[in-house]
Design a protein around this motif. Structure first.
Motif, short mmCIF file in Angstrom:
data_model
loop_
_atom_site.label_atom_id
_atom_site.label_comp_id
_atom_site.label_asym_id
_atom_site.label_seq_id
_atom_site.Cartn_x
_atom_site.Cartn_y
_atom_site.Cartn_z
N ASN A 1 22.49 20.87 34.00
CA ASN A 1 22.01 19.71 35.20
C ASN A 1 20.86 18.73 34.63
OD1 ASN A 1 23.40 21.29 36.89
ND2 ASN A 1 21.76 22.64 37.54
N ILE B 1 23.13 14.38 38.12
CA ILE B 1 23.02 14.90 36.97
C ILE B 1 23.88 14.14 36.03
CG2 ILE B 1 22.72 17.19 37.70
CD1 ILE B 1 25.53 17.91 36.71
N ARG C 1 16.39 22.53 36.63
CA ARG C 1 16.43 21.77 38.10
C ARG C 1 16.79 22.45 39.45
NH1 ARG C 1 19.26 16.19 37.57
NH2 ARG C 1 17.70 15.54 39.13
N ASP D 1 18.61 15.68 34.05
CA ASP D 1 17.98 14.49 34.79
C ASP D 1 18.61 13.29 34.14
OD1 ASP D 1 16.60 12.66 35.91
OD2 ASP D 1 14.83 13.82 36.27
N VAL E 1 25.18 17.22 42.35
CA VAL E 1 24.95 18.45 42.54
C VAL E 1 24.33 18.77 43.71
CG1 VAL E 1 24.04 20.81 41.53
CG2 VAL E 1 25.10 18.93 40.15
N ARG F 1 22.30 24.90 42.80
CA ARG F 1 21.01 25.02 41.98
C ARG F 1 20.42 26.35 42.02
NH1 ARG F 1 18.00 19.88 44.18
NH2 ARG F 1 16.64 20.22 42.55
#
Length: 469
Positions: free
Chosen positions: A97, A90, A175, A99, A124, A129
């Protein structure tokens, strides 16, 4: 293995970004092809719920589980995390988070624009998540989606600045996998706020003209709508879930016993506990009968937690008896079943018209569970062998004050008991354990009494069994 620390290193490494649903699908395909279990520790759903859930994951659908309490809904959702990649990159400092290849927040976009390939990254783990929220009537849009942070405004930022936003649980699980438990308890106006998340995959916060396209697999759980009066799922929201899967309680005694033995925590003392199979089956039969009993409210269900709680209670009662009598091992007996009243009453809801009869209803469940288990385990011919001994005038005292060695002596005196214990699954070595023998004999005596083949006189925790003639 070292991980790329900047955007440039990530590009050079060849890492590719994929949506979370594609990521889960890819890992599920690999595990299904390899014959691996996607949901280890989930029993009784092999031919019903799990195939439906696997199809939903392969299809990339958001899922709502409908079922009463204690049907492993949350556990299955959490097991989906094992289908995520172990680590993902990340943009460093991102609250959502981001991308690195598809940033969605202003923070990440500005950082990449300023730093380019030198943009710092963080990694992460899949365990981070996952987001979960138990829906309650006071849950707000700010909790789920976000709100303007007054502290950031006080620091000098304009309300129109996207950086003034404090993101809620859903964007912070970007995500990843997010679950809302007991969705009908969420106020309808708050449910409306989830519509865009499920369909357009974006959120709007306090009128800010921002589009925050989220990459989320969304799960929800709920009691069946006709089983609850607390609320309902609004039709537009229900329509946006790709799959609705109905869960259920175990229908097989052996499966529920396996679940119970997996989940139960036996008290840790210096007195070991041996739980005979037939005593465990009594607990399962009690739960199954509670699920069909007209005196018990069935709208919220009778959870597997009842069996687990009773298993732990029965083990504790046997330990207490062993400590008082000085026996080296604790083996639950029929005598110990009286301890189940508090643990059972704490897990069931008695119908209003039957209030005040709680203890009586639980006692009847216990007796019927013993009778049912005995009838399934010991055939009529073996029962008759024992009955004939009592018809000849035999009398047996039972109760918690009767030592295991006294019961064990009966096996030598009454060979018919050996046949009955063998029918219960005892091996020759088990007959050398007085505590196991005591448990089996008490069960046989009580089973014959409840089958109306022996008389029983009870007084202050002690009992006398004799023939009916």
């Amino acid at each position: 293995m070292s991980q790329p620390a900047t955007l440039g290193e990530l590009k050079a490494d060849g890492w590719q970004s994929v949506p979370v649903k594609h990521e889960i699908r890819r890992n599920a395909v690999r595990r299904i092809r390899a014959g691996e279990d996607l949901f280890p520790g989930i029993w009784g759903y092999e031919n019903t719920v799990i195939p439906q859930l696997e199809v939903a994951l392969l299809a990339g659908h958001d899922v709502i589980f409908l079922g009463e309490r204690g049907q492993a809904k949350t556990r299955m959702i959490r097991l989906v995390l094992d289908l995520l990649d172990e680590w993902i990159p990340i943009v460093a400092g991102s609250e959502v988070n981001d991308d690195p290849f598809r940033p969605v927040s202003k923070h990440a976009k500005d950082l990449i624009a300023a730093e380019g390939d030198d943009t710092p990254l963080s990694w992460v783990h899949r365990s981070e998540r996952y987001g979960e929220k138990l829906a309650t009537p006071d849950t707000s849009i700010a909790d789920l989606i976000g709100e303007v942070d007054p502290i950031k405004v006080a620091e000098g930022r304009y309300l129109s600045d996207e950086l003034t936003i404090h993101y809620g649980l859903v964007p912070r699980t970007n995500r990843g996998v997010f679950a809302i438990n007991e969705l009908p308890d969420l106020a309808e106006r708050i449910q409306v706020g989830l519509l865009n998340v499920l369909e357009e995959r974006d959120v709007q916060i306090r009128g800010h003209k921002i589009r925050l396209p989220l990459d989320i697999l969304l799960f929800a759980s709920a009691n069946p709508e006709d089983y609850t009066n607390r609320g309902r799922i609004i039709t537009p929201l229900k329509d946006r879930f790709g799959a609705q899967i109905r869960t259920h309680y175990p229908t097989d005694v052996d499966i529920e016993l396996d679940i119970t033995e997996q989940e139960a925590v036996v008290p840790d003392t210096d007195v070991p506990v041996i739980m005979p199979d037939f005593m465990g089956e009594v607990l399962v039969h009690l739960t199954h009968m509670a699920r069909q009993n007209p005196h018990i409210n069935q709208r919220s269900g009778v959870s597997v937690r009842l069996t687990v709680s009773n298993y732990e209670t029965l083990a504790a009662a046997a330990i207490r008896r062993a400590l008082r009598t000085g026996e080296p091992v604790a083996v639950p007996r029929v005598t110990d079943l009286e301890a189940l009243t508090p643990s059972t009453m704490g897990k069931i809801e008695i119908e209003t018209m039957d209030e005040g009869r709680d203890a009586e209803i639980v006692e009847n469940l216990r007796k019927e569970a013993v009778r049912q288990t005995f009838r399934e385990a010991v055939d009529v011919d073996v029962q008759q062998e024992v009955i004939e001994v009592f018809e000849e005038g035999r009398v047996v005292d039972a109760g918690e004050d009767i030592s295991s060695t006294d019961y064990a002596a009966l096996v030598d005196e009454v060979p018919a008991f050996t046949s009955a214990l063998t029918a219960l699954g005892y091996e020759p070595g088990d007959l050398e354990n007085p505590a196991l023998v005591a448990s089996g004999i008490e069960f046989v005596l009580e089973g014959l009494h409840l089958s109306k083949r022996l008389n029983k006189e009870s007084l202050a925790g002690a009992a006398v069994y004799r023939g009916r003639t």
